[in-house]
Design a protein around this motif. Structure first.
Motif, PDB file in Angstrom:
ATOM      1  N   TRP A 159      -6.314 -11.744   8.631  1.00 54.23           N
ATOM      2  CA  TRP A 159      -5.936 -10.506   7.958  1.00 54.23           C
ATOM      3  C   TRP A 159      -6.284  -9.351   8.894  1.00 54.23           C
ATOM      4  O   TRP A 159      -7.269  -9.440   9.639  1.00 54.23           O
ATOM      5  CB  TRP A 159      -6.699 -10.367   6.635  1.00 54.23           C
ATOM      6  N   TYR A 160      -5.527  -8.292   8.856  1.00 59.51           N
ATOM      7  CA  TYR A 160      -5.885  -7.153   9.709  1.00 59.51           C
ATOM      8  C   TYR A 160      -5.546  -5.834   9.031  1.00 59.51           C
ATOM      9  O   TYR A 160      -4.691  -5.763   8.142  1.00 59.51           O
ATOM     10  CB  TYR A 160      -5.242  -7.266  11.095  1.00 59.51           C
ATOM     11  N   ASN A 161      -6.273  -4.818   9.468  1.00 59.87           N
ATOM     12  CA  ASN A 161      -6.074  -3.466   8.955  1.00 59.87           C
ATOM     13  C   ASN A 161      -4.933  -2.837   9.755  1.00 59.87           C
ATOM     14  O   ASN A 161      -5.073  -2.566  10.944  1.00 59.87           O
ATOM     15  CB  ASN A 161      -7.385  -2.679   9.112  1.00 59.87           C
ATOM     16  N   LYS A 162      -3.810  -2.623   9.091  1.00 61.76           N
ATOM     17  CA  LYS A 162      -2.594  -2.176   9.798  1.00 61.76           C
ATOM     18  C   LYS A 162      -2.785  -0.805  10.441  1.00 61.76           C
ATOM     19  O   LYS A 162      -2.292  -0.554  11.535  1.00 61.76           O
ATOM     20  CB  LYS A 162      -1.411  -2.119   8.812  1.00 61.76           C
ATOM     21  N   GLN A 163      -3.525   0.049   9.747  1.00 57.10           N
ATOM     22  CA  GLN A 163      -3.732   1.413  10.258  1.00 57.10           C
ATOM     23  C   GLN A 163      -4.480   1.390  11.592  1.00 57.10           C
ATOM     24  O   GLN A 163      -4.113   2.080  12.540  1.00 57.10           O
ATOM     25  CB  GLN A 163      -4.536   2.217   9.214  1.00 57.10           C
ATOM     26  N   ILE A 164      -5.526   0.574  11.648  1.00 55.55           N
ATOM     27  CA  ILE A 164      -6.310   0.496  12.888  1.00 55.55           C
ATOM     28  C   ILE A 164      -5.432   0.000  14.035  1.00 55.55           C
ATOM     29  O   ILE A 164      -5.463   0.538  15.146  1.00 55.55           O
ATOM     30  CB  ILE A 164      -7.553  -0.418  12.713  1.00 55.55           C
ATOM     31  N   PHE A 165      -4.624  -1.014  13.762  1.00 51.64           N
ATOM     32  CA  PHE A 165      -3.756  -1.536  14.829  1.00 51.64           C
ATOM     33  C   PHE A 165      -2.727  -0.482  15.260  1.00 51.64           C
ATOM     34  O   PHE A 165      -2.480  -0.294  16.452  1.00 51.64           O
ATOM     35  CB  PHE A 165      -3.075  -2.847  14.391  1.00 51.64           C
ATOM     36  N   THR A 213      -5.279  -7.552  -3.533  1.00 51.93           N
ATOM     37  CA  THR A 213      -4.381  -7.090  -4.590  1.00 51.93           C
ATOM     38  C   THR A 213      -5.182  -6.577  -5.788  1.00 51.93           C
ATOM     39  O   THR A 213      -4.863  -5.541  -6.362  1.00 51.93           O
ATOM     40  CB  THR A 213      -3.432  -8.238  -5.015  1.00 51.93           C
ATOM     41  N   SER A 214      -6.262  -7.301  -6.108  1.00 53.51           N
ATOM     42  CA  SER A 214      -7.078  -6.875  -7.254  1.00 53.51           C
ATOM     43  C   SER A 214      -7.759  -5.528  -6.985  1.00 53.51           C
ATOM     44  O   SER A 214      -8.116  -4.817  -7.901  1.00 53.51           O
ATOM     45  CB  SER A 214      -8.128  -7.938  -7.592  1.00 53.51           C
ATOM     46  N   LYS A 215      -7.948  -5.201  -5.708  1.00 52.99           N
ATOM     47  CA  LYS A 215      -8.567  -3.912  -5.339  1.00 52.99           C
ATOM     48  C   LYS A 215      -7.529  -2.812  -5.191  1.00 52.99           C
ATOM     49  O   LYS A 215      -7.866  -1.679  -4.846  1.00 52.99           O
ATOM     50  CB  LYS A 215      -9.309  -4.034  -3.990  1.00 52.99           C
ATOM     51  N   GLY A 216      -6.264  -3.162  -5.345  1.00 50.43           N
ATOM     52  CA  GLY A 216      -5.201  -2.172  -5.144  1.00 50.43           C
ATOM     53  C   GLY A 216      -5.023  -1.815  -3.680  1.00 50.43           C
ATOM     54  O   GLY A 216      -4.436  -0.782  -3.341  1.00 50.43           O
ATOM     55  N   TYR A 217      -5.519  -2.658  -2.784  1.00 50.90           N
ATOM     56  CA  TYR A 217      -5.430  -2.391  -1.336  1.00 50.90           C
ATOM     57  C   TYR A 217      -4.131  -2.980  -0.786  1.00 50.90           C
ATOM     58  O   TYR A 217      -3.861  -4.167  -0.989  1.00 50.90           O
ATOM     59  CB  TYR A 217      -6.633  -3.015  -0.630  1.00 50.90           C
ATOM     60  N   THR A 218      -3.364  -2.143  -0.121  1.00 52.01           N
ATOM     61  CA  THR A 218      -2.092  -2.620   0.419  1.00 52.01           C
ATOM     62  C   THR A 218      -1.994  -2.439   1.938  1.00 52.01           C
ATOM     63  O   THR A 218      -0.966  -2.752   2.540  1.00 52.01           O
ATOM     64  CB  THR A 218      -0.902  -1.863  -0.223  1.00 52.01           C
ATOM     65  N   GLY A 219      -3.072  -1.955   2.559  1.00 51.06           N
ATOM     66  CA  GLY A 219      -3.007  -1.643   3.995  1.00 51.06           C
ATOM     67  C   GLY A 219      -3.254  -2.830   4.907  1.00 51.06           C
ATOM     68  O   GLY A 219      -3.579  -2.638   6.075  1.00 51.06           O
ATOM     69  N   TYR A 220      -3.100  -4.035   4.390  1.00 52.76           N
ATOM     70  CA  TYR A 220      -3.391  -5.210   5.216  1.00 52.76           C
ATOM     71  C   TYR A 220      -2.124  -5.884   5.738  1.00 52.76           C
ATOM     72  O   TYR A 220      -1.097  -5.911   5.084  1.00 52.76           O
ATOM     73  CB  TYR A 220      -4.234  -6.236   4.454  1.00 52.76           C
ATOM     74  N   GLY A 221      -2.264  -6.416   6.942  1.00 50.47           N
ATOM     75  CA  GLY A 221      -1.235  -7.280   7.490  1.00 50.47           C
ATOM     76  C   GLY A 221      -1.819  -8.678   7.626  1.00 50.47           C
ATOM     77  O   GLY A 221      -3.022  -8.881   7.405  1.00 50.47           O
ATOM     78  N   TRP A 222      -0.995  -9.638   7.992  1.00 49.87           N
ATOM     79  CA  TRP A 222      -1.475 -11.014   8.121  1.00 49.87           C
ATOM     80  C   TRP A 222      -0.746 -11.708   9.262  1.00 49.87           C
ATOM     81  O   TRP A 222       0.371 -11.339   9.610  1.00 49.87           O
ATOM     82  CB  TRP A 222      -1.264 -11.789   6.821  1.00 49.87           C
ATOM     83  N   GLY A 240     -11.985   0.186   6.503  1.00 48.32           N
ATOM     84  CA  GLY A 240     -11.691   0.568   7.890  1.00 48.32           C
ATOM     85  C   GLY A 240     -12.893   0.405   8.802  1.00 48.32           C
ATOM     86  O   GLY A 240     -12.950   0.968   9.893  1.00 48.32           O
ATOM     87  N   LYS A 241     -13.860  -0.434   8.379  1.00 44.31           N
ATOM     88  CA  LYS A 241     -15.053  -0.663   9.206  1.00 44.31           C
ATOM     89  C   LYS A 241     -14.869  -1.827  10.169  1.00 44.31           C
ATOM     90  O   LYS A 241     -15.794  -2.199  10.891  1.00 44.31           O
ATOM     91  CB  LYS A 241     -16.256  -0.959   8.318  1.00 44.31           C
ATOM     92  N   GLY A 242     -13.742  -2.451  10.134  1.00 46.11           N
ATOM     93  CA  GLY A 242     -13.456  -3.569  11.027  1.00 46.11           C
ATOM     94  C   GLY A 242     -11.965  -3.809  11.036  1.00 46.11           C
ATOM     95  O   GLY A 242     -11.257  -3.396  10.101  1.00 46.11           O
ATOM     96  N   ALA A 243     -11.477  -4.488  12.072  1.00 39.28           N
ATOM     97  CA  ALA A 243     -10.027  -4.587  12.254  1.00 39.28           C
ATOM     98  C   ALA A 243      -9.431  -5.905  11.763  1.00 39.28           C
ATOM     99  O   ALA A 243      -8.324  -5.917  11.232  1.00 39.28           O
ATOM    100  CB  ALA A 243      -9.696  -4.397  13.730  1.00 39.28           C
ATOM    101  N   MET A 244     -10.151  -7.028  11.949  1.00 38.41           N
ATOM    102  CA  MET A 244      -9.565  -8.343  11.621  1.00 38.41           C
ATOM    103  C   MET A 244     -10.568  -9.177  10.811  1.00 38.41           C
ATOM    104  O   MET A 244     -11.777  -8.976  10.920  1.00 38.41           O
ATOM    105  CB  MET A 244      -9.212  -9.107  12.907  1.00 38.41           C
ATOM    106  N   HIS A 245     -10.039 -10.120  10.048  1.00 34.70           N
ATOM    107  CA  HIS A 245     -10.885 -10.971   9.201  1.00 34.70           C
ATOM    108  C   HIS A 245     -10.182 -12.323   9.061  1.00 34.70           C
ATOM    109  O   HIS A 245      -9.016 -12.370   8.672  1.00 34.70           O
ATOM    110  CB  HIS A 245     -11.030 -10.289   7.832  1.00 34.70           C
TER     111      HIS A 245
END
Ligand code: GAL
Length: 431
Positions: free
Chosen positions: A168-174, A294-303, A278-283
């Motif tokens: 998983w990754y934070n799209k904004q950071i990338f 999805t349960s957190k309402g977070y949509t800024g992730y890529g995979w 936004g404290k890290g880029a990949m997981h």
């Protein structure tokens, strides 16, 4: 080797299970036939035991409970949970309850060799009659059925299929740093160096519960050994002394140099929160993370697949089992029927972050990540997860996870490889 919607390797594992059984791990038979599925009673209870307490997984379970309560309004549903990812704490509590004569009616059980831990002939109900009565052999993929069969009986009804090898990754950071998600470990190191140089933690990981390092490492093993080589580790065809296992350990050691330093204090979802913040880029984590985001309402992730694993689907499946002596047989059978149904699986999986075990769910009900997982599931080579009960008996999987948890901190490649080889020998699979 590709398997269209097939779990051919799981057939192999089922064979291993049979061999283990024949070696005396369990008496070869003696199971009583299941009672025919009874109609739900007007009252009583249903106690369902799982480790699903995090966002997404709890939401999926609740969606199924809602359906169950609508159909069985007089039944009190007891949601028995023991928190801890991958069942770290729940499995021990469940064993105690089964052996102590205090079973829940139904419980979460990974499809595969994990069932051996619960001595199914003694403590579980075979579900063959339910499978026959409901025609379940026609609604699940053939090789999943093979994986579910242990000592010639079905012991669980599968509700989903999860993928373990997702990055998983934070799209904004990338985007902000003009980077693209790495597809190889060399690219990972380059991206990691670029992020480090800008003061961003490249990889977030949490190893607090003791299984997460093993989870990460199995995906790295897949990247160095390929699908067939990785499968062979669990059947004796690939040697744990292989240089590619050394290479995987070296890779994991290097990958950890890109990780957050507080990893030992975090769970998988704490680490996922770092990505959200936004404290890290990949997981690197299984796709229950999609349900959690999805349960957190977070949509800024890529995979993306874990580097080096494109074309391979590291799979696991959650099923629900039936305890022998379950207090409310009719309520239990109504639950298992719901879990197997299209309606139940379509309510559960979009929230859980998994795809249906059934082959007839409507893709339109699923988000883009899950739709991509459905596609990959039908085209990729499928391999079994060891951290999540599919590839090996529980006592082997536990030792494996412990070795990797220690390794994440010590980085002692030779000691870890030797211990991994010994674990294979101890479990009768390697010489
Ligand atoms: C797995 C399980 C998933 C999810 C995950 C995190 O073992 O199969 O459904 O719960 O652990 O806890």
């Amino acid at each position: 080797m590709r398997h269209r919607n097939g779990w051919t390797l799981f057939s192999l594992l089922a064979l291993v299970a049979l061999i283990l059984a024949a070696c005396g791990a369990q008496p070869p038979s003696g199971a009583q036939p299941t009672q025919p599925a009874a109609a739900p009673t007007a009252g009583g209870k249903l106690e369902m035991f799982s480790w699903w307490t995090a966002g997404g997984e709890a939401d999926g379970l609740n969606a199924m409970y809602d359906l169950y309560k609508q159909a069985n309004p007089g039944v009190e549903v007891i949601n028995a949970t023991v928190a801890g990812g991958a069942g770290t704490n729940a499995k021990a509590v469940l064993s105690t309850r089964l052996t102590g004569g205090d079973p829940p009616d139904s419980f979460q059980l990974h499809a595969g060799l994990e069932v051996e831990k619960y001595e199914p002939q003694k403590y579980l109900q075979p579900l063959d009659d339910l499978y026959a009565a409901e025609g379940l052999e026609t609604v699940f993929p053939r090789d999943l059925l093979t994986l579910l069969k242990y000592q010639d009986h079905y012991w669980g009804v599968p509700v989903n299929i999860h993928r373990a090898n997702v990055m998983w990754y934070n799209k904004q950071i990338f985007a902000d740093n003009n980077l693209t998600p790495p597809t190889t470990w060399e690219e990972f190191y380059a991206v990691g160096d670029a992020l480090k140089a800008r003061g961003i933690v490249p990889l977030v990981i949490g190893t607090k519960e003791g299984w997460e390092a093993g989870h990460t490492f199995e995906t790295i093993l897949i990247s160095t050994l390929g699908a067939d080589g990785y499968r062979g580790l669990w059947t004796g065809q690939t040697r744990w002394t292989d240089p590619k296992v050394t290479q995987a350990l070296e890779t994991f050691k290097k990958v950890m140099t890109y990780a957050n330093t507080d990893y030992a204090a975090l769970t998988w979802s704490d680490a996922a929160q770092y990505l959200v913040d936004g404290k890290g880029a990949m997981h690197i984590m299984g796709d229950w993370t999609d349900g959690w985001f999805t349960s957190k309402g977070y949509t800024g992730y890529g995979w993306a697949p874990v580097p080096g694993t494109r074309g391979v689907f590291d799979a696991l499946s959650d099923s629900f089992a039936a305890a022998k002596g379950a207090p409310d047989q009719a309520n239990l059978m109504a639950w298992l029927k719901l879990a197997a149904s299209k309606e139940g699986q379509e309510a559960f999986n979009p929230k859980k972050g998994s795809i249906c075990a059934r082959t007839d769910c409507d893709p339109a009900l699923f988000n883009p990540y899950l739709q991509s997982a459905m596609k990959d599931w039908s085209t990729d080579a499928i391999v079994p997860s060891v951290a999540h009960g599919a590839a090996a008996v529980e006592k082997w999987a536990t030792v494996y996870k412990d070795i990797l948890n220690t390794f994440a901190t010590t980085g002692d490649v030779a000691a870890a490889q030797q211990a991994l080889q010994q674990a294979c020998v101890d479990n009768g699979v390697c010489k």
